[in-house]
Design an enzyme around this catalytic site. Structure first.
Site, short mmCIF file in Angstrom:
data_model
loop_
_atom_site.label_atom_id
_atom_site.label_comp_id
_atom_site.label_asym_id
_atom_site.label_seq_id
_atom_site.Cartn_x
_atom_site.Cartn_y
_atom_site.Cartn_z
N GLU A 104 0.83 -1.19 0.00
CA GLU A 104 0.00 0.00 0.00
C GLU A 104 0.87 1.25 0.00
O GLU A 104 1.98 1.24 0.51
CB GLU A 104 -0.86 0.03 1.27
CG GLU A 104 -1.68 -1.21 1.42
CD GLU A 104 -2.52 -1.19 2.68
OE1 GLU A 104 -3.36 -2.07 2.80
OE2 GLU A 104 -2.34 -0.30 3.53
N CYS A 138 3.27 8.60 0.98
CA CYS A 138 3.86 7.67 1.94
C CYS A 138 4.05 6.33 1.22
O CYS A 138 3.10 5.78 0.67
CB CYS A 138 2.89 7.53 3.12
SG CYS A 138 3.41 6.30 4.32
N CYS A 152 1.81 -2.17 15.87
CA CYS A 152 1.82 -1.86 14.44
C CYS A 152 1.35 -3.07 13.63
O CYS A 152 1.84 -4.19 13.83
CB CYS A 152 3.24 -1.47 14.03
SG CYS A 152 3.42 -1.17 12.27
N SER A 226 11.69 7.23 7.87
CA SER A 226 11.34 6.95 9.27
C SER A 226 11.89 5.59 9.68
O SER A 226 11.70 4.60 8.99
CB SER A 226 9.82 6.96 9.41
OG SER A 226 9.45 6.65 10.73
N LEU A 251 10.44 6.82 18.42
CA LEU A 251 11.01 6.66 19.76
C LEU A 251 10.03 5.92 20.67
O LEU A 251 10.34 4.88 21.21
CB LEU A 251 11.39 8.02 20.33
CG LEU A 251 12.52 8.02 21.33
CD1 LEU A 251 13.80 7.44 20.75
CD2 LEU A 251 12.79 9.45 21.83
N HIS A 252 8.86 6.49 20.83
CA HIS A 252 7.72 5.85 21.49
C HIS A 252 7.91 5.56 22.99
O HIS A 252 6.95 5.15 23.66
CB HIS A 252 7.32 4.55 20.79
CG HIS A 252 7.03 4.71 19.33
ND1 HIS A 252 6.53 5.86 18.78
CD2 HIS A 252 7.17 3.84 18.29
CE1 HIS A 252 6.38 5.70 17.47
NE2 HIS A 252 6.77 4.49 17.15
N CYS A 369 -1.23 5.76 10.26
CA CYS A 369 0.03 5.14 10.68
C CYS A 369 -0.23 3.80 11.35
O CYS A 369 -1.08 3.69 12.22
CB CYS A 369 0.74 6.00 11.71
SG CYS A 369 1.30 7.52 11.07
N1 SAH Z 1 9.59 1.20 10.32
C1 SAH Z 1 9.52 2.63 10.30
C2 SAH Z 1 8.31 3.14 9.53
C3 SAH Z 1 7.06 2.69 10.16
S1 SAH Z 1 5.52 3.45 10.12
C4 SAH Z 1 9.50 3.15 11.71
O1 SAH Z 1 9.33 2.36 12.63
O2 SAH Z 1 9.64 4.34 11.90
C5 SAH Z 1 5.57 5.10 10.59
C6 SAH Z 1 5.18 5.43 12.02
O3 SAH Z 1 3.90 4.90 12.43
C7 SAH Z 1 6.17 4.88 13.01
O4 SAH Z 1 6.51 5.90 13.92
C8 SAH Z 1 5.37 3.81 13.71
O5 SAH Z 1 5.87 3.50 14.97
C9 SAH Z 1 4.01 4.43 13.75
N2 SAH Z 1 2.95 3.48 14.04
C10 SAH Z 1 2.94 2.16 13.84
N3 SAH Z 1 1.79 1.61 14.24
C11 SAH Z 1 1.03 2.62 14.73
C12 SAH Z 1 -0.27 2.69 15.27
N4 SAH Z 1 -1.03 1.60 15.39
N5 SAH Z 1 -0.73 3.89 15.65
C13 SAH Z 1 0.02 4.99 15.50
N6 SAH Z 1 1.25 4.99 14.99
C14 SAH Z 1 1.77 3.82 14.60
#
Ligand code: SAH
Length: 389
Positions: A104, A138, A152, A226, A251-252, A369
């Site tokens: 996608e 994206c 995710c 990212s 970072l999270h 996301c």
């Molecule tokens: N692998 C890369 C790109 C991933 S997607 C990375 O980890 O950065 C882009 C962003 O969406 C990342 O910050 C990821 O952590 C976030 N993301 C993933 N699942 C999510 C969700 N369920 N809700 C909100 N953000 C999410």
């Protein structure tokens, strides 16, 4: 936005990713076929300036060369099988690969609510009045993802395979074609499915292709990559592209226990290592790193978490993007309530940080996301929002 009729690709053995050749590689290949030098740029421009990946349509090439290109495997590596339009202006492209898998890509108009707090929010200069509205695309770098982040959809699905550079750049070529006459491709974010630094060589090639002046010609500062925090990859990116690629880091969490709980990659590269890599990344003047922080109820959303995050980011030129967690099948994790999100944002602002909240966008088409999953397999059903104009 126009929509091509749904296309089906014939399955074919995976061909060399010729549509990801750089001009000098075309020069070598075509020279080995006895073709004149100027043909190399002609072929490159057909693909990257005009978005034509089928040699049959390269009308100013001799028939014999077109046949040879087809024989060598030049062909569109993916096709748009469906376009889903969200009420907020976001469009999601479902793309079919030649091996039958699906990925996608999402087109996000800037200036629409969907772009609020967007990652590639650097202001543009020199935009003429009446120019087409800017759109950020994206794109995905892998089918699924090996990083296994617990919140995710791609991480839950696991890694199916890497995309090759042709499959990655073709997303942009098809996305740009989709916008024709109605939007202008103004930025690309590698934030779709996959961990781009886990597929480094293909992604590095795509960065070279995207920014090639004879092709798409997009400045690397308009490209945001990212990552979940692959430290070696961040260093390689700095070395190969001198910090010109905009870097976003997921970072999270600002303590190792929490981060390791939701992002297994943290066990390999703990926060101290990751933050050191970010401090080394040569961010050009007037630019910044993007810190992504998905807010998950009861996991990383307390005032203590906010204070710790502010402390961790001290001294770094960053913008923080808070993403209240989007719902994902297969996990009970969920977003905090809006008051908690506001309080978290306020706490960071009080520490002098620049903070955007990225509210759910495109969620009516599962384009937000973390929601990009292996839909080709899971959801063949036509979505009611599908636009086929
Ligand atoms: N692998 C890369 C790109 C991933 S997607 C990375 O980890 O950065 C882009 C962003 O969406 C990342 O910050 C990821 O952590 C976030 N993301 C993933 N699942 C999510 C969700 N369920 N809700 C909100 N953000 C999410």
């Amino acid at each position: 936005m126009t929509s091509d009729p749904p296309a089906k690709l014939p399955r074919a053995p995976v061909a060399p990713a010729l549509c990801a050749n750089l001009p000098e590689e075309w020069t070598d290949l075509l020279a080995s076929w006895g073709e004149p030098r100027y043909r190399a740029l002609q072929v490159f421009r057909w693909i990257h300036k005009r978005g034509v990946m089928d040699p049959e349509q390269m009308s100013d090439l001799p028939k014999s060369l077109r046949a040879r290109l087809a024989e060598a495997g030049l062909c569109p590596p993916l096709a748009v099988s469906q376009v889903l339009a969200s009420q907020d202006g976001t469009h999601k492209l479902l793309l079919q690969l030649r091996d039958g898998r699906s990925i996608e890509s999402v087109l996000i108009p800037r200036g629409s609510p969907a772009s609020e707090g967007s990652y590639a929010a650097q202001p543009e200069t020199g935009v003429e009045a009446g120019a087409l509205p800017p759109v950020t695309q994206c794109i995905s770098s892998q089918v699924g993802c090996a990083m296994a982040c617990t919140f995710c959809a791609s991480g839950i699905a696991g890694l199916k395979r890497n995309l090759d550079a042709g499959e990655i750049i073709a997303q942009v070529l098809l996305g740009r074609a989709q916008l024709e006459g109605q939007g202008r491709l103004a930025g690309v974010v590698l934030m779709g499915m996959g961990e781009p630094l886990h597929n480094y060589d293909a992604v590095a090639r795509v960065l070279r292709l995207l920014s090639h002046p004879e092709g798409i010609g997009m400045s690397l500062r308009r490209v945001t990559l990212s990552t979940s925090g692959l430290v070696d990859g961040i260093d390689r990116l700095a070395k190969d592209f001198g910090g010109h690629v905009a870097l976003a880091v997921s970072l999270h969490a600002a303590d190792d226990a929490t981060r390791s709980q939701i992002m297994p990659i943290n066990k390999r590269h703990p926060l101290s290592e990751l933050m050191a890599a970010l401090r080394r990344y040569p961010v050009p003047p007037h630019r910044f790193l993007t810190i992504e922080y998905t807010l998950i109820r009861g996991i990383n959303d307390s005032m203590r978490d906010a204070a710790l995050l502010a402390r961790t980011l001290r001294g770094l030129r960053v913008k923080v993007n808070l993403i209240p967690m989007n719902p994902v099948a297969g996990t009970a994790l969920q977003a905090p309530d809006p008051a908690t999100v506001d309080a978290f944002q306020e706490a960071l602002i009080a520490h002098g940080l620049d903070v955007f909240v990225r509210r759910q966008r495109g969620d009516d088409i599962a384009a937000a996301c973390g929601q990009l999953a292996l839909l080709g397999e899971a959801r063949k059903v036509k979505n009611p929002f599908a636009v086929v104009e």
